[in-house]
Design a protein around this motif. Sequence first.
Motif, PDB file in Angstrom:
ATOM      1  N   LYS A  15       0.834  -1.210   0.000  1.00  0.00           N
ATOM      2  CA  LYS A  15       0.000   0.000   0.000  1.00  0.00           C
ATOM      3  C   LYS A  15       0.864   1.253   0.000  1.00  0.00           C
ATOM      4  CE  LYS A  15      -2.068   1.585   3.648  1.00  0.00           C
ATOM      5  NZ  LYS A  15      -2.830   1.706   4.864  1.00  0.00           N
ATOM      6  N   GLU A  16       1.890   1.272   0.835  1.00  0.00           N
ATOM      7  CA  GLU A  16       2.745   2.458   0.950  1.00  0.00           C
ATOM      8  C   GLU A  16       3.609   2.652  -0.294  1.00  0.00           C
ATOM      9  OE1 GLU A  16       2.471   4.824   3.023  1.00  0.00           O
ATOM     10  OE2 GLU A  16       1.122   3.835   4.413  1.00  0.00           O
ATOM     11  N   VAL A  17       4.169   1.565  -0.836  1.00  0.00           N
ATOM     12  CA  VAL A  17       4.993   1.678  -2.046  1.00  0.00           C
ATOM     13  C   VAL A  17       4.138   2.187  -3.195  1.00  0.00           C
ATOM     14  CG1 VAL A  17       6.259   0.368  -3.794  1.00  0.00           C
ATOM     15  CG2 VAL A  17       6.740  -0.023  -1.390  1.00  0.00           C
ATOM     16  N   SER A  18       2.934   1.669  -3.314  1.00  0.00           N
ATOM     17  CA  SER A  18       2.027   2.117  -4.361  1.00  0.00           C
ATOM     18  C   SER A  18       1.737   3.610  -4.216  1.00  0.00           C
ATOM     19  CB  SER A  18       0.728   1.317  -4.286  1.00  0.00           C
ATOM     20  OG  SER A  18      -0.143   1.707  -5.304  1.00  0.00           O
ATOM     21  N   ASN A  19       1.486   4.047  -3.001  1.00  0.00           N
ATOM     22  CA  ASN A  19       1.224   5.451  -2.714  1.00  0.00           C
ATOM     23  C   ASN A  19       2.441   6.315  -3.068  1.00  0.00           C
ATOM     24  OD1 ASN A  19       0.221   7.837  -1.768  1.00  0.00           O
ATOM     25  ND2 ASN A  19      -0.271   7.073   0.273  1.00  0.00           N
ATOM     26  N   ILE A  20       3.629   5.855  -2.701  1.00  0.00           N
ATOM     27  CA  ILE A  20       4.861   6.597  -2.987  1.00  0.00           C
ATOM     28  C   ILE A  20       5.067   6.716  -4.499  1.00  0.00           C
ATOM     29  CG2 ILE A  20       7.387   6.508  -2.828  1.00  0.00           C
ATOM     30  CD1 ILE A  20       6.927   5.133  -0.040  1.00  0.00           C
ATOM     31  N   GLN A  22       2.824   6.550  -6.892  1.00  0.00           N
ATOM     32  CA  GLN A  22       1.789   7.375  -7.508  1.00  0.00           C
ATOM     33  C   GLN A  22       1.969   8.866  -7.215  1.00  0.00           C
ATOM     34  OE1 GLN A  22      -0.429   6.103  -9.613  1.00  0.00           O
ATOM     35  NE2 GLN A  22       0.317   4.048  -9.206  1.00  0.00           N
ATOM     36  N   HIS A  23       2.353   9.211  -5.981  1.00  0.00           N
ATOM     37  CA  HIS A  23       2.297  10.608  -5.560  1.00  0.00           C
ATOM     38  C   HIS A  23       3.644  11.275  -5.283  1.00  0.00           C
ATOM     39  CE1 HIS A  23      -1.989  10.096  -5.317  1.00  0.00           C
ATOM     40  NE2 HIS A  23      -1.833   9.066  -4.507  1.00  0.00           N
ATOM     41  N   GLU A  24       4.673  10.508  -4.979  1.00  0.00           N
ATOM     42  CA  GLU A  24       5.926  11.112  -4.526  1.00  0.00           C
ATOM     43  C   GLU A  24       7.009  11.179  -5.603  1.00  0.00           C
ATOM     44  OE1 GLU A  24       6.096  12.386  -1.419  1.00  0.00           O
ATOM     45  OE2 GLU A  24       4.073  11.691  -1.010  1.00  0.00           O
ATOM     46  N   ILE A  25       7.059  10.189  -6.488  1.00  0.00           N
ATOM     47  CA  ILE A  25       8.120  10.161  -7.495  1.00  0.00           C
ATOM     48  C   ILE A  25       7.737  11.102  -8.631  1.00  0.00           C
ATOM     49  CG2 ILE A  25       9.391   8.746  -9.148  1.00  0.00           C
ATOM     50  CD1 ILE A  25       9.081   6.403  -7.253  1.00  0.00           C
ATOM     51  N   VAL A  34       1.743   2.719 -13.613  1.00  0.00           N
ATOM     52  CA  VAL A  34       2.426   1.699 -12.818  1.00  0.00           C
ATOM     53  C   VAL A  34       1.470   1.174 -11.757  1.00  0.00           C
ATOM     54  CG1 VAL A  34       4.365   1.216 -11.286  1.00  0.00           C
ATOM     55  CG2 VAL A  34       4.644   2.817 -13.159  1.00  0.00           C
ATOM     56  N   SER A  35       1.431  -0.146 -11.629  1.00  0.00           N
ATOM     57  CA  SER A  35       0.596  -0.773 -10.618  1.00  0.00           C
ATOM     58  C   SER A  35       1.444  -1.757  -9.819  1.00  0.00           C
ATOM     59  CB  SER A  35      -0.553  -1.498 -11.316  1.00  0.00           C
ATOM     60  OG  SER A  35      -1.287  -2.259 -10.401  1.00  0.00           O
ATOM     61  N   VAL A  36       1.415  -1.646  -8.492  1.00  0.00           N
ATOM     62  CA  VAL A  36       2.136  -2.595  -7.638  1.00  0.00           C
ATOM     63  C   VAL A  36       1.239  -3.809  -7.475  1.00  0.00           C
ATOM     64  CG1 VAL A  36       3.181  -2.987  -5.388  1.00  0.00           C
ATOM     65  CG2 VAL A  36       3.340  -0.734  -6.450  1.00  0.00           C
ATOM     66  N   ARG A  82       7.264   5.835   7.177  1.00  0.00           N
ATOM     67  CA  ARG A  82       5.817   5.579   7.253  1.00  0.00           C
ATOM     68  C   ARG A  82       5.449   4.317   8.025  1.00  0.00           C
ATOM     69  NH1 ARG A  82       3.539   7.287   1.323  1.00  0.00           N
ATOM     70  NH2 ARG A  82       4.722   9.206   1.140  1.00  0.00           N
ATOM     71  N   ILE A  83       6.302   3.290   7.993  1.00  0.00           N
ATOM     72  CA  ILE A  83       5.980   2.023   8.663  1.00  0.00           C
ATOM     73  C   ILE A  83       7.005   1.786   9.761  1.00  0.00           C
ATOM     74  CG2 ILE A  83       5.636  -0.460   8.380  1.00  0.00           C
ATOM     75  CD1 ILE A  83       5.050   0.027   5.448  1.00  0.00           C
TER      76      ILE A  83
END
Length: 121
Positions: A15-20, A22-25, A34-36, A82-83
Motif C-alpha cells: 500500500k505504501e509503495v504504491s502510494n509513494i 503514484q504521488h511522490e516520485i 504503474v501498478s504494484v 511511514r511504517i
Amino acid sequence: MAKYRGGRINEEVKKEVSNIIQHEIKDPRMSAMVSVTKVDVTKDLRYAKVYVSIFGNEETKNNTLAVLKNSSGFIRREIGHRINLRYTPEIIIELDETIEHGMHIDALLAEIKERESHDNE
C-alpha cells in the motif's frame, strides 16, 4: 501467527509503495501507468521484492522500470518513515508480466475457439 503478521507487513508495504510511486516520485521519464501487484518481504525484514506491472509500449516500460529501480533508495527511506518496523527492508523492483501473459493466453484461447467454430460449420 507469524504467517499472518508476514501477510500484514506485505500488504502494508504494498500500500505504501504504491502510494509513494503514484504521488511522490516526480520524474518526467516515468510516463507509463504503474501498478504494484505484489510485495514479498523476507521473514527477517531485510529485503522486500516489489512486483510492478507497467502499462505502455516497450520503450516507456523500460524507462519507467529504470526510474523505479533508481528511486528504490528513496522508496526505502519513505517506507522507513511511514511504517514502524525493526528493519527497513531493501527494496528490489521486479517487473511483473503476469497480466500480459494472461492476456496472451486469452488471445490464444479466443483464436482456438474461433478456429473450432469455423471447422464445425
